[in-house]
Scaffold this active site. Structure first.
Site, PDB file in Angstrom:
ATOM      1  N   TYR A 231      88.886  39.657  53.634  1.00 28.04           N
ATOM      2  CA  TYR A 231      88.729  39.740  54.980  1.00 28.04           C
ATOM      3  C   TYR A 231      89.865  40.185  55.789  1.00 28.04           C
ATOM      4  O   TYR A 231      89.956  41.052  56.635  1.00 28.04           O
ATOM      5  CB  TYR A 231      88.730  38.130  55.429  1.00 28.04           C
TER       6      TYR A 231
ATOM      7  N   ASP B 231      76.503  39.182  50.789  1.00 29.29           N
ATOM      8  CA  ASP B 231      77.634  38.906  51.444  1.00 29.29           C
ATOM      9  C   ASP B 231      78.519  40.331  51.282  1.00 29.29           C
ATOM     10  O   ASP B 231      78.271  41.375  51.802  1.00 29.29           O
ATOM     11  CB  ASP B 231      78.330  37.771  50.926  1.00 29.29           C
TER      12      ASP B 231
ATOM     13  N   HIS C 105      72.249  31.034  54.063  1.00 32.75           N
ATOM     14  CA  HIS C 105      72.911  32.137  53.407  1.00 32.75           C
ATOM     15  C   HIS C 105      72.838  32.506  52.082  1.00 32.75           C
ATOM     16  O   HIS C 105      73.041  33.740  51.718  1.00 32.75           O
ATOM     17  CB  HIS C 105      74.540  32.039  53.895  1.00 32.75           C
TER      18      HIS C 105
END
Length: 301
Positions: free
Chosen positions: A207, A101, A271
């Site tokens: 982010y 990730d 994921h």
């Protein structure tokens, strides 16, 4: 299986907490993503610790590590120096880097920027930024909606924490390819890490600090010293039931690796691959990290 120990390192102006297993001169660093912490690697630390000195830091902003206040403190280029600092802290010249990730994005950049400090690279789920940009599609944009939502001020923090972190419950129950991967106790551990003061905003700041830069085709112009090719032996692990990244988005990853390259696909995992498919991942990691690529290159010459 070797025991998991804990410690702290002061690097790049921050105090980082880490979990640790094994010993020796060969260092392996495991980098987690959102919304995790060192615990994401609980299945890998003891297994890899049988062979190498393995550490899994809480990335800056997470759990027990320091949490800088500024958004720009979470740019990938800044975090790269945390990882080099960890290599220096443990007194070795090179380390193998394993990332998942956001940890994968950092791992790619570490290898691109400091190839002389990296012995091997393993990345899970996330392709290099250049591949991400090349393969971007409407379908992928729909999967990535949350990345744009996280750009808003305040609202994402409220959404994640409301109703006793109900969003975290959903994340680790509804977004897995293999049901039952995470126990109630596992999920509570993730919640507790996010309850640390400042942790939610710090995690979301990854982010806010990076999505625009990673998506922009101007990255090369604004960061001319960044070579987007990887020149260390690389293993790419991709679980094909990822809720966030579709298989087409990782197509052509091998084209950006100028070194021995291997790819492992896991069709029925989601994921959270190092948790959902721990046995398969551990087998792939041990085989890859044990390979003498000098011998391989001589054989293929």
């Amino acid at each position: 299986m070797t025991a998991i120990r804990h410690g702290y390192a002061t690097v790049n102006g921050l105090r980082l907490h880490y979990a640790e297993s094994g010993s020796g001169d060969e260092l392996v660093i495991l980098l987690h993503g959102f919304p995790e912490f060192w615990y994401s690697w609980r299945h890998q630390l003891p297994a890899l610790g049988e062979h190498w000195h393995v550490i899994a830091p809480d990335m800056r902003g997470y759990n027990l590590s320091d949490k800088p206040a500024r958004v720009e403190d979470y740019r990938v280029d800044v975090i790269v120096d945390d990882i080099i600092g960890l290599i220096d802290h443990f007194g070795v010249q090179k380390a193998a880097i394993v990332g998942h990730d956001w940890g994968a994005s950092v791992a790619w950049r570490v290898a691109q920027t400091y190839p002389e400090r990296i012995s091997r690279l393993v990345v899970m789920q996330v392709p290099p930024a250049a591949v991400w940009r090349e393969n971007m599609s409407l379908r992928q944009l729909r999967r990535s909606w949350y990345m744009f939502f996280f750009q808003l001020p305040g609202l994402p923090e409220w959404m994640v924490t409301r109703k006793n972190f109900a969003a975290i419950d959903r994340t680790f129950t509804d977004s897995v390819g293999r049901n039952g991967t995470f126990s109630t106790a596992d999920i509570e551990n993730y919640k507790e890490a996010l309850r640390q003061p400042g942790a939610i905003t710090a995690a979301i700041n990854y982010y806010r600090a990076n999505i625009g830069r990673l998506a922009s085709r101007k990255t090369k112009k604004t960061s001319p010293n960044i070579d987007e090719r990887t020149r260390v032996p690389t293993l790419f692990i991709f679980a094909e039931q990822d809720f966030a990244i579709i298989p087409d988005t990782v197509r052509g990853t091998e084209n950006y690796v100028d070194a021995p390259y291997r790819e492992v696909r896991i069709p029925d995992s989601g994921h959270w691959v190092q948790n959902e498919a721990a046995e398969e991942v551990n087998t792939a990691l041990i085989e890859f990290l044990s390979t003498d690529f000098a011998v391989v290159n001589e054989t293929n010459a």
